[in-house]
Design an enzyme around this catalytic site. Structure first.
Site, PDB file in Angstrom:
ATOM      1  N   GLY A   1      36.851  39.889  39.496  1.00 51.68           N
ATOM      2  CA  GLY A   1      35.601  40.283  40.669  1.00 51.68           C
ATOM      3  C   GLY A   1      34.335  41.117  40.440  1.00 51.68           C
ATOM      4  N   HIS A   2      33.631  41.658  38.684  1.00 57.12           N
ATOM      5  CA  HIS A   2      33.407  42.065  38.662  1.00 57.12           C
ATOM      6  C   HIS A   2      31.797  40.855  38.278  1.00 57.12           C
ATOM      7  CE1 HIS A   2      35.797  44.780  36.440  1.00 57.12           C
ATOM      8  NE2 HIS A   2      35.028  46.232  37.784  1.00 57.12           N
TER       9      HIS A   2
ATOM     10  N   HIS B   1      36.812  41.669  34.465  1.00 55.90           N
ATOM     11  CA  HIS B   1      37.329  40.322  35.147  1.00 55.90           C
ATOM     12  C   HIS B   1      36.819  40.105  36.475  1.00 55.90           C
ATOM     13  CE1 HIS B   1      37.907  42.553  38.823  1.00 55.90           C
ATOM     14  NE2 HIS B   1      38.532  43.786  38.029  1.00 55.90           N
TER      15      HIS B   1
END
Ligand code: PAF
Length: 274
Positions: A34-35, A32
């Site tokens: 965040g990654h 997502h």
């Protein structure tokens, strides 16, 4: 983008690049934003970014959590390609752990509190797999999201002892518009629970706005009760940002940490409060 599954292929690829500039983003897939933000940070700082996708069984303390862990390899690879990742390593368990060199590390109080208390053996499992990856990849920088802040501190501590040449870089938590911290586990929330889950960030920000050093125990209790209005909380705790102790002085940095369950999905989050 090169995709490799075997350690030998990884070693071959690594032999061809300059070791001084590797950025490493370890993941368990189901990627997502965040990654992506960690990958962007790696691309900015280094000139070769390696992402691992590996659901590490040794860090799961609950068998059903491991079985239910979402997988989306095809979509993940499309996303990583778009982000301009140079190499993706997706090993299988047997090969990865075959020549594991076990290490002995005391994490002191860092793994006795918060997630360490509730998920016994979890951080040992995280360290086991990172020990293998750090050893194989030997990056200059490795990137970890602050959503798992305790993990970030533990990895930093572990790297300082065993891999002082690897710099551990934290990335800020990425949030949905509602404030919910992005996590692969969010995909298991029902629509109703997804709606309720915005309460977690609200409670954390309430804590930040109302933080008074001498009244922190009462505030923890109030926030725990606020969480229990819409979920089943495990903890709400205010602790030092650098060693996770809770008995220090006012002038140090403090963070609030929460873990709660919504419809069987365990969610964690934390923010800096001063
Ligand atoms: O944060 C995670 O996704 C995992 O704990 C990690 C760092 C990839 C190790 O398996």
């Amino acid at each position: 983008m090169q995709i490799v599954n075997e350690i030998q292929e990884l070693n071959k690829a690594l032999a061809l690049i300059s070791k001084s500039s590797i950025g490493f983003v370890p993941t368990m897939g189901f990627l997502h934003q965040g990654h992506c933000s960690l990958i962007k940070a790696s691309k900015k700082k280094t000139n070769f970014t390696i992402v691992t996708i590996f659901i590490n069984p040794t860090q799961f303390t609950n068998k059903s959590d491991l079985e239910d862990y979402p997988v989306s390899l095809e979509q993940d690879l499309i996303m990583l390609n778009k982000e301009g990742v140079d190499l993706v390593f997706c090993p299988n368990f047997q090969n990865l752990f075959l020549n594991e060199k076990m290490i002995d590390i005391s994490l002191e109080q860092l793994d006795k509190v918060l997630e360490g208390k509730e998920r016994k053996g979890h951080f040992e499992g995280v360290i086991r797999v990172l020990n293998i990856f750090f050893n194989l990849i030997n990056p200059s920088f490795a990137f970890f999201g602050e959503k798992d802040y305790q993990q970030y501190l533990i990895v930093k501590y572990f790297a300082n002892h065993f891999y002082p040449e690897i710099k551990i870089i934290p990335g800020p938590t990425q949030r949905e518009l509602s404030g919910l911290a992005m996590s692969s586990r969010n995909s298991r929330l029902s629509i109703n629970d997804f709606e309720k889950s915005k309460g977690i960030f609200k409670v954390l920000t309430f804590c930040k706005s109302n933080f008074e050093f001498n009244k922190r125990k009462e505030l923890e209790k109030t926030c725990f009760d606020m969480l229990s209005n819409f979920s089943i909380p495990e903890y709400f705790e205010i602790r030092h940002a650098d060693d996770l102790l809770n008995n220090g002085n006012q002038n140090r940095k403090w963070r609030a940490f929460a873990a709660t369950r919504l419809g069987g999905v365990r969610l964690i989050d934390n923010i800096a409060i001063n």
